[in-house]
Write an enzyme that holds these catalytic residues in place. Structure first.
Site, PDB file in Angstrom:
ATOM      1  N   ASP A 183       7.601   8.469   0.459  1.00  0.00           N
ATOM      2  CA  ASP A 183       6.287   8.184  -0.241  1.00  0.00           C
ATOM      3  C   ASP A 183       5.924   9.212  -1.143  1.00  0.00           C
ATOM      4  O   ASP A 183       4.734   8.832  -1.755  1.00  0.00           O
ATOM      5  CB  ASP A 183       5.335   7.767   0.983  1.00  0.00           C
ATOM      6  N   LYS A 219      10.169  -4.304   2.436  1.00  0.00           N
ATOM      7  CA  LYS A 219      10.918  -2.970   2.370  1.00  0.00           C
ATOM      8  C   LYS A 219      12.241  -2.798   3.077  1.00  0.00           C
ATOM      9  O   LYS A 219      13.237  -2.486   2.659  1.00  0.00           O
ATOM     10  CB  LYS A 219       9.707  -1.785   2.745  1.00  0.00           C
ATOM     11  N   GLN A 264       3.658   2.829   7.116  1.00  0.00           N
ATOM     12  CA  GLN A 264       2.845   1.952   6.237  1.00  0.00           C
ATOM     13  C   GLN A 264       1.262   2.358   6.658  1.00  0.00           C
ATOM     14  O   GLN A 264       0.909   2.499   7.580  1.00  0.00           O
ATOM     15  CB  GLN A 264       3.107   0.509   6.633  1.00  0.00           C
TER      16      GLN A 264
HETATM   17  N1  GUN Z   1       0.042   0.867   1.673  1.00  0.00           N
HETATM   18  C1  GUN Z   1      -0.078   0.593   0.528  1.00  0.00           C
HETATM   19  N2  GUN Z   1       0.666   0.872  -0.319  1.00  0.00           N
HETATM   20  C2  GUN Z   1       1.494   1.937   0.509  1.00  0.00           C
HETATM   21  C3  GUN Z   1       2.333   2.823   0.230  1.00  0.00           C
HETATM   22  O1  GUN Z   1       2.817   3.124  -1.159  1.00  0.00           O
HETATM   23  N3  GUN Z   1       2.749   3.636   1.054  1.00  0.00           N
HETATM   24  C4  GUN Z   1       2.475   3.647   2.389  1.00  0.00           C
HETATM   25  N4  GUN Z   1       3.110   4.267   3.391  1.00  0.00           N
HETATM   26  N5  GUN Z   1       1.585   2.673   2.789  1.00  0.00           N
HETATM   27  C5  GUN Z   1       0.967   1.782   1.706  1.00  0.00           C
END
Ligand code: GUN
Length: 299
Positions: free
Chosen positions: A120, A53, A97
């Site tokens: 998100d 990311k 995350q």
């Molecule tokens: N962990 C797995 N998928 C995601 C996501 O889309 N966003 C976040 N913040 N954590 C994750």
């Protein structure tokens, strides 16, 4: 035989538009989009996701601000960091995350993120906007938003008259996916572990989305002739044929069977997966554009 939907290529198109949009925003408003990614602990899979990311954000010309905190970080310290990021004008998107370590209340943390920086799309404000069809100002969770873009590339934006079945009812994928399909005028059913005769229900779907996290649970005869099949699952399974201890990735759909019936289908890997990060970049750019009073670019 079904058309294979090339998520890698479509994600690259999205990223190219985001790069161009970020360059325009900088030239015309002097704003560089900023994305803060916060990770707590050492989970190897999460480390890989977070690194990709941050890397993609830089590639898009963003200010990328990664915070890697130790496993024993207190909830109070994490909340204090989020408060600082909420107030920081250089930051337009905040992503924490998941999963977080067990001693931290994830729900509380997510609801602390300013809704206008919640790229998100997990904050109640954004969930509510999606549920009420306020799509122009909502942040939509990245995986369903990316899945929707893949469906649009096959079927167009207006899905009137089509029936959609979403298998899986998670807050991150299943429920927002169902809301997006509803907003596009589909007739939507959500199926889950307590649904009776999922196979028969799935066979009614013009658009079938599988988001359960069980390897190849959707069989070929669950797929209606000509259906668009979107496989959100990413499951690692043993692959002894590749050598001892080897594994491979499969989706929630038995691909070789399903492609015999489907009109179009996403592969795993190379389908929905690449779209998730691309949509995170698109959401961050949209946030930066909104903060500058500008319209985000169309994807
Ligand atoms: N962990 C797995 N998928 C995601 C996501 O889309 N966003 C976040 N913040 N954590 C994750």
């Amino acid at each position: 035989m079904a058309e294979k939907i090339d998520g890698k290529q479509i994600a690259e198109d999205v990223v190219a538009k985001v790069k161009a949009g970020a360059a325009d925003l900088l030239a015309e408003s002097g704003v560089t989009p900023g994305l803060a990614v916060v990770i707590v602990g050492e989970d190897p899979a999460s480390q890989v996701y977070v690194a990709s990311k941050s890397k993609k954000a830089k590639e898009c010309g963003f200010f990328s601000d990664q915070h890697t905190l130790p496993e024993d970080t207190s909830e109070a310290d994490l909340l204090a960091l989020i408060a600082k990021l909420n107030a920081n004008k250089r930051i337009h998107g905040i992503l924490v995350q998941l999963p977080l370590p067990a001693h931290i209340d994830s729900g509380k943390v997510i609801q602390t993120i300013a809704p206008e920086k919640d790229v998100d799309g997990f904050h109640f404000i954004n969930v509510g906007k999606l549920g009420t069809g306020e799509l122009d100002t909502a942040f939509v969770p990245c995986t369903p938003a990316g899945s929707m873009l893949l469906i649009e590339r096959v079927r167009g934006k207006d899905l009137s008259g089509l029936s959609a079945v979403v298998i899986g009812r998670s807050n991150i994928v299943g429920k927002p996916m169902a809301n997006l399909l509803l907003a596009a005028n589909c007739t939507v059913t959500i199926a889950h572990s307590r649904t009776r005769d999922i196979a028969a229900l799935a066979r009614t779907a013009d658009i079938l989305v599988a988001a359960v996290g069980r390897p190849e649970i959707v069989k070929g005869d669950w797929v209606k002739h000509g259906a668009t099949v979107v496989d959100v699952g990413i499951n690692r399974v043993p692959a002894p044929e590749k050598g001892e201890g080897k594994s491979r990735l499969v989706g929630d759909v038995a691909y070789e069977e399903a492609e015999q019936n489907a009109g179009a289908i996403t592969p795993v890997p190379g389908g929905v997966g690449p779209m998730t990060i691309a949509m995170l970049m698109a959401n961050t750019l949209a946030s930066a554009c909104r903060s500058a009073g500008r319209e985000p670019p169309k994807l």
